[in-house]
Design a protein around this motif. Structure first.
Motif, short mmCIF file in Angstrom:
data_model
loop_
_atom_site.label_atom_id
_atom_site.label_comp_id
_atom_site.label_asym_id
_atom_site.label_seq_id
_atom_site.Cartn_x
_atom_site.Cartn_y
_atom_site.Cartn_z
N CYS A 66 4.75 -5.33 12.12
CA CYS A 66 6.15 -5.36 11.69
C CYS A 66 6.39 -6.47 10.69
N PRO A 67 7.17 -6.22 9.62
CA PRO A 67 7.42 -7.30 8.66
C PRO A 67 8.30 -8.41 9.16
N CYS A 68 8.79 -8.32 10.41
CA CYS A 68 9.54 -9.44 10.94
C CYS A 68 8.61 -10.63 11.17
N PHE A 69 7.31 -10.41 11.12
CA PHE A 69 6.36 -11.50 11.27
C PHE A 69 5.90 -11.99 9.90
N THR A 70 5.50 -13.24 9.88
CA THR A 70 4.85 -13.75 8.69
C THR A 70 3.80 -14.75 9.14
N SER A 71 3.03 -15.24 8.22
CA SER A 71 2.02 -16.23 8.59
C SER A 71 1.68 -16.98 7.32
N GLU A 72 0.71 -17.83 7.41
CA GLU A 72 0.26 -18.61 6.27
C GLU A 72 -0.03 -17.73 5.05
N HIS A 73 -0.61 -16.58 5.31
CA HIS A 73 -0.97 -15.71 4.21
C HIS A 73 -0.07 -14.49 4.13
N GLY A 74 1.11 -14.59 4.69
CA GLY A 74 2.00 -13.44 4.66
C GLY A 74 1.64 -12.44 5.72
N ASN A 75 2.23 -11.27 5.64
CA ASN A 75 2.03 -10.25 6.66
C ASN A 75 0.75 -9.48 6.37
N GLU A 76 -0.39 -10.18 6.57
CA GLU A 76 -1.65 -9.54 6.24
C GLU A 76 -1.98 -8.40 7.16
N ASP A 77 -1.52 -8.50 8.41
CA ASP A 77 -1.83 -7.46 9.38
C ASP A 77 -1.40 -6.09 8.84
N ARG A 78 -0.21 -6.04 8.23
CA ARG A 78 0.28 -4.76 7.73
C ARG A 78 -0.55 -4.28 6.55
N ILE A 79 -0.89 -5.19 5.68
CA ILE A 79 -1.67 -4.82 4.50
C ILE A 79 -3.02 -4.27 4.93
N ASN A 80 -3.68 -4.97 5.88
CA ASN A 80 -4.98 -4.48 6.36
C ASN A 80 -4.85 -3.11 7.00
N TRP A 81 -3.81 -2.93 7.79
CA TRP A 81 -3.56 -1.65 8.47
C TRP A 81 -3.44 -0.54 7.45
N ILE A 82 -2.62 -0.79 6.42
CA ILE A 82 -2.39 0.25 5.41
C ILE A 82 -3.69 0.55 4.67
N ILE A 83 -4.41 -0.49 4.25
CA ILE A 83 -5.65 -0.26 3.51
C ILE A 83 -6.65 0.53 4.36
N ASP A 84 -6.78 0.13 5.64
CA ASP A 84 -7.72 0.82 6.50
C ASP A 84 -7.37 2.29 6.65
N ARG A 85 -6.07 2.56 6.85
CA ARG A 85 -5.66 3.96 7.05
C ARG A 85 -5.85 4.77 5.78
N ILE A 86 -5.59 4.17 4.63
CA ILE A 86 -5.77 4.90 3.37
C ILE A 86 -7.22 5.35 3.25
N LYS A 87 -8.14 4.45 3.63
CA LYS A 87 -9.55 4.82 3.52
C LYS A 87 -9.95 5.85 4.57
N GLU A 88 -9.53 5.61 5.82
CA GLU A 88 -9.95 6.51 6.90
C GLU A 88 -9.37 7.90 6.75
N TYR A 89 -8.12 8.01 6.31
CA TYR A 89 -7.44 9.30 6.28
C TYR A 89 -7.44 9.92 4.89
N LYS A 90 -8.14 9.28 3.97
CA LYS A 90 -8.26 9.79 2.59
C LYS A 90 -6.88 10.12 2.03
N VAL A 91 -6.04 9.11 2.04
CA VAL A 91 -4.65 9.30 1.61
C VAL A 91 -4.60 9.39 0.08
N ASP A 92 -3.78 10.32 -0.42
CA ASP A 92 -3.64 10.45 -1.88
C ASP A 92 -2.50 9.63 -2.42
N GLY A 93 -1.44 9.48 -1.63
CA GLY A 93 -0.28 8.74 -2.12
C GLY A 93 0.54 8.20 -0.96
#
Lengths: 336, 444, 261
Positions: B355-382
């Motif tokens: 959730c973006p209600c969280f932040t950290s030293e490097h920002g909300n990396e958890d969400r970015i990693n989640w999105i990148i991983d899913r894009i690769k695993e699910y072969k997302v087009d857009g």
């Protein structure tokens, strides 16, 4: 002639049994959160037995200039030492987690603690970090004391024993307390040599350090046993052998050397913190580091973090660049 | 307390009972109609929709079977504990024998009622929840004996105040920076407090045994949930809207039964994978939705557009707390002692959360990693970046996520909307243009 | 030989373009009024007459625009953004950004040299970025809409008008007239305000040269001048910008007709 054949046969059967045991555990163990740990205990038991066999039974190839039982013990210790050192340079602290008898003892104590439902105590972060730094000071102290003692006793062959400074505490602290037991057992089974060799083994080392050390040895042994009921793997965190070996993962100059390490895939990590929580020696690098080689100097390669990571392919064990084991979705335990 | 505050200054003004009844009646009827309509549309888009989906269609009706079941169980003495956000520790609720239900409002019509007491710029989910309370529309909120509200965003902070006039509200303070040891310690204490409150309300002690059972129940649910999501990785055997519905029903259904039904559905879908019986053409552009939650039934507006437009798209994964994030992370227990279990539960709910209600030293990396991983695993087009107007947190993270996705050469479109049906025409144009873009890229 | 037709169902007007081998051979427009389908039919018939063709000669008809679903005789549809991208690259092969300011909304699209849509942004909430705004302001100034452009070019500076919501600008304009501000300066301010809205939308997309402007408003010299100034870049305008959507749709139709062959 027959002796040789029977010896070889014995070794083949032993090796076969070990292999069979390993495969059996790996294939039939259903619970993915226990599989690796189970295998590790098995290997630890085999390794402990093997260590004693090497230390006490294997005939030495040549008759050295200086003869005597004490010397042969020293040579055996050297062989063990070299094997441990080489395995560490190649595999990192694999010895600590999989081959060390003291680690087996600590693991067994931990299982006893779990069975008694005693809650473990995690060192608070600051204390944990401070003690990490302290370990190297401890190591320096041991090496210095070994050197000093060696200088005080300039005989050549004893020099060898002195060189194994860091290993002494391991052997002293572990072997000495069980010596009476071994003697008893040996006597009952008819292995007189066994008891004698053992005595000579520990006696050799005690020779330099005296009776006080024996007392200290016993105290240390019991202290760490008791501590293990509160802090997981308490000895392993301070073991001088371990500290020596951890140099290979601590300094970047050596970190590339071991070909086995734990690797993390950045985008699969959700920072859920399970790896940090289940680590018995409280390593935080596996959680803090974002990607690549996340092996810490304190890591004993028990691979509990890899076992418990619930995201497929996030934490991996890499051997010579290839992933030989990946973290799995352990919820799927029945299907595996 | 000053007498001015004590009397008659609740947030929600007095309304005539006749008005309440009338509004409730009409909105309820409209909502049931939207539910039926959505189900019809899903059936139309998926010619051979499996029979196993009928169970979820039935449970999706708030005013039907599930409401009656909860009412009966309440009469039998069970307590109902609602929660506004997926931070609430469900295992503790289950262990004490209470019924967990999520109270989130997906009704567009009640947002207009909420406009009476707060400006339109405020998050429509909050306005809608308040509007639903004004006419006592939400069956789960009405049946709750207590509501756990983690104060994740400003809107929810004030929502808890508004609702506290009518319900027992248990506040939880999640830290904004979650991986510092002192902030995590604070969260663990919050969990401890909630545990005691639950025990007191239900009169049942949470023991090692019943907590272990609750954790195992939820682990089985996670297993089934992941099984379903894994089936969406290949060519589509289940359409996005149907999977989203299945995911969301876990929030108010009986979790054990839900698990069983999902496993049955997955059995059927696995057969279809072998027989290559797809719900949409394999070449259909694969879309990922990320952003604010889309709550059943009215918020199916955008997924309906995606999967019915020309060219068609299929939603293969989403990064929303109303979808693929609900049950994905399991509780990882090391040693089954009470303290370890509670520790594991507290960590599971916030550590892995993107959730973006969280932040950290490097920002909300958890969400970015989640999105990148899913894009690769699910072969997302857009990626469709869906935000309801008023959400600062999601809106602000867009800029960074866009840059990262641009570098990965994944098109992302910012789709902002409101709790209204009137902008469907405009939404349609934008969604269609985006899908055209994706289709052209798929061709190349 | 491929003959295709494109129908742009705008909110105000229906535009039709007929292409033969990607060359425009006929164009026609009609006011949509209350019966847009009928207007589409009429415009189509008119264009066919101009081209001396019959319906059967057209191999593929593609509709676009806001009323895209109201063309029953269309073979396929394409979004306005897709049509704009195609048209922009067709008129100017160097085009990479196409701005379309229509009667009631504005959009900008990013395209490549083949006219493939790569990204887009829409401004449909602010009325001051669209054509009817000029209409309303012309009424307030009591000037013919066609003369607004040349009038504004006479000014050296722009008056200041309400910067927040330009709907309120109408009352602003009235008070400015009472204060006897020159109409040319007011007209320039109006075009500047519009250009500001449009340019901020384009900047969200990212400005890539060359920039093409299409849509009915592109013929208005005043608006074009303001936009060039505020964007700080030269703008290319096709001969008949109002037909860009229809031409783009016809190009898509041609591609689809070829694919079927």
């Amino acid at each position: 002639m027959w002796e040789l054949i029977s010896l070889v046969l014995l070794w083949v059967i032993a090796a076969g049994a070990v292999l069979a045991g390993t495969l059996a555990i790996w294939i039939w163990s259903r619970n993915l959160t226990r599989k690796m740990s189970l295998l590790r205990v098995f290997v630890q038991v085999i390794a402990t037995i093997a260590l004693f066999v090497v230390l006490l039974f294997i005939p030495l190839p040549w008759n050295p200039i200086l003869t005597g039982l004490t010397y042969s013990i020293a040579l055996r210790l050297t062989i063990v030492f070299v094997l441990i050192a080489v395995s560490t340079l190649v595999l990192g602290r694999f010895f600590c987690g999989w081959l060390c008898p003291y680690a087996l003892y600590m693991d067994l104590l931990s299982r006893l603690r779990k069975a008694l439902k005693i809650k473990y105590w995690n060192l608070p972060e600051r204390l944990n970090n401070a003690l990490d730094a302290l370990r190297y000071v401890l190591l320096a102290g041991i090496i210095v004391s070994a050197l000093v003692l060696g200088v005080l006793h300039p005989d050549v062959w004893r020099f060898v024993i002195m060189l194994m400074g860091p290993f002494k505490p391991l052997i002293i602290v572990f072997l000495t307390p069980i010596e009476p037991l071994v003697n008893q057992l040996g006597g009952t089974l008819g292995f007189e040599m066994w008891g004698t060799s053992f005595h000579d083994l520990s006696g050799t080392i005690h020779y330099f350090n005296g009776e006080l050390l024996i007392l200290i040895t016993w105290l240390v042994f019991f202290a760490f046993t008791a501590l293990s009921f509160m802090v997981r793997l308490s000895w392993c965190r301070f073991c001088p052998v371990g500290i020596t070996l951890s140099i290979v993962n601590r300094f970047r100059a050596f970190k590339w050397l071991p070909i086995m390490h734990i690797d993390k895939v950045e985008e699969k990590c959700t920072k859920c913190g399970i790896c940090k929580r289940v680590c018995p020696v409280q390593v935080t690098e596996v959680y803090d580091e974002k990607r690549g080689n996340v092996t810490a100097s304190k890591c004993i390669h028990c691979f509990r973090c890899v076992e418990m990571c619930p995201y497929e392919g996030c934490l991996n064990i890499k051997f010579a660049g290839k992933k030989i084991y990946k973290s799995k979705n352990w919820l799927k335990q029945e299907e595996e | 307390m000053a007498s001015e505050i004590e009397k008659g200054t609740k947030y929600i003004p007095e309304m005539a009972q006749s008005e309440i009844d009338e509004l409730k009646g009409s909105i309820k009827a409209a909502s049931i109609k939207v539910i039926e309509d959505n189900i019809e549309r899903m059936k139309k888009s998926w010619k051979n929709r499996p029979k196993a989906m009928e169970y979820f269609d039935e449970i999706s009706n708030f005013f039907g079977r599930r409401e009656k079941e909860i009412q009966e169980q309440k009469k039998a003495g069970k307590k109902v504990i609602g929660y506004s956000c997926i931070f609430a520790p469900i295992e503790l609720i289950l262990a004490a024998g209470a019924i967990p239900v999520r109270i989130g409002s997906g009704w567009y019509d009640t947002a207009k009622l909420g406009d009476r007491i707060m400006p339109v710029e405020i998050c429509p989910i909050i306005r809608s929840t308040v509007g639903a309370k004004m006419v006592s529309l939400s069956p789960y909120l009405e049946l709750s004996d207590a509501v756990v509200i983690p104060l994740t965003c400003d809107g929810r902070t004030k929502l808890s105040e508004i609702l506290s006039d009518y319900k027992t509200i248990w506040l939880m303070n999640p830290p904004r920076v979650k991986d510092d040891p002192h902030t995590l310690g604070m969260w663990k204490e919050e969990i401890q407090v909630i545990k005691e409150k639950i025990e007191k309300l239900t009169g049942n002690k949470i023991t090692r045994k019943n907590l272990k059972e609750a954790i195992e129940t939820m682990q089985n649910a996670t297993k089934a949930f992941r099984r379903l999501q894994d089936l969406r990785k290949g060519a589509p055997v289940i359409n996005g809207r149907d999977a989203m519905l299945v995911n969301q029903t876990s929030l108010w259904d009986d979790i054990g039964r839900w698990t069983q039904k999902v496993n049955e559905l997955c059995d059927e879908l696995e057969k279809r994978v072998e027989q290559k019986e797809y719900s949409s053409y394999p070449e259909t552009p694969r879309v990922m939705i990320t952003g604010t939650p889309m709550i059943w039934p009215d918020s199916w507006k955008v997924p309906n557009l995606i999967e019915e437009s020309n060219p068609q798209g299929v939603v293969v994964v989403d990064e929303q707390c109303s979808g693929d994030r609900i049950l994905y992370d399991p509780v990882g227990v090391d040693e089954w002692t009470m303290s370890d279990m509670v520790n594991a539960i507290s960590e599971r709910y916030i550590m892995a959360c993107t959730c973006p209600c969280f932040t950290s030293e490097h920002g909300n990396e958890d969400r970015i990693n989640w999105i990148i991983d899913r894009i690769k695993e699910y072969k997302v087009d857009g990626v469709i970046y869906y935000v309801v107007r008023g959400c600062i947190l999601y809106a602000m993270e867009y800029a960074r996520i866009k840059r990262i996705l641009d570098r990965m050469d994944i098109p992302v479109y910012y789709l902002d909307t409101e709790y209204t049906r009137e902008d469907v025409g405009q939404m349609k144009t934008r969604v269609e243009a985006f899908l055209e873009m994706l289709e052209a890229r798929v061709d190349i | 030989m491929v003959i295709s037709a494109g129908i742009d169902m705008g909110v105000q007007r229906v535009k039709v373009a007929i292409l033969k081998d990607n060359q425009t051979i006929a164009q026609s427009q009609q006011f949509s009024g209350f019966e847009p389908t009928k207007a589409a039919e009429q415009a189509f018939e008119d264009a066919l007459n101009k081209a001396k063709l019959s319906r059967e000669d057209i191999q593929h008809v593609t509709a676009t625009g806001a009323g895209v679903d109201m063309v029953p005789f269309a073979d396929s549809t394409v979004s306005m953004m897709g049509a704009d991208a195609k048209a922009g690259a067709y008129f100017f092969p160097s085009a990479r950004t196409v701005i379309d300011v229509g009667a009631e909304d504005a959009r900008a699209v990013k395209c490549d040299e083949n006219g493939i849509l790569q990204d887009f942004v829409v401004n449909a909430r602010c009325a001051a970025g669209a054509g009817t705004f000029i209409e309303a302001m012309a009424r307030a100034l009591e000037v013919q809409m066609e003369d607004m452009g040349s009038l504004s070019l006479k000014a050296e500076r722009a008056s200041s008008i309400n910067a927040s919501c330009v709907i309120f600008a109408e009352s602003d304009v009235v008070s400015l007239i009472h204060r006897e501000e020159p109409k040319s300066e007011i007209a320039r301010a109006i075009f500047d305000a519009m250009a500001e809205r449009v340019s901020s939308m384009v900047r969200r997309l990212g400005l890539n040269a060359d920039v093409v402007l299409v849509g009915g408003v592109a013929k208005d010299v005043g608006f074009v001048d303001s936009l060039k100034r505020i964007l700080g870049i030269d703008i290319l305008i096709p001969e008949e910008p109002i037909y860009a959507g229809a031409v783009g749709a016809a190009l898509v139709a041609a591609k689809r007709a070829r694919r079927r062959q």
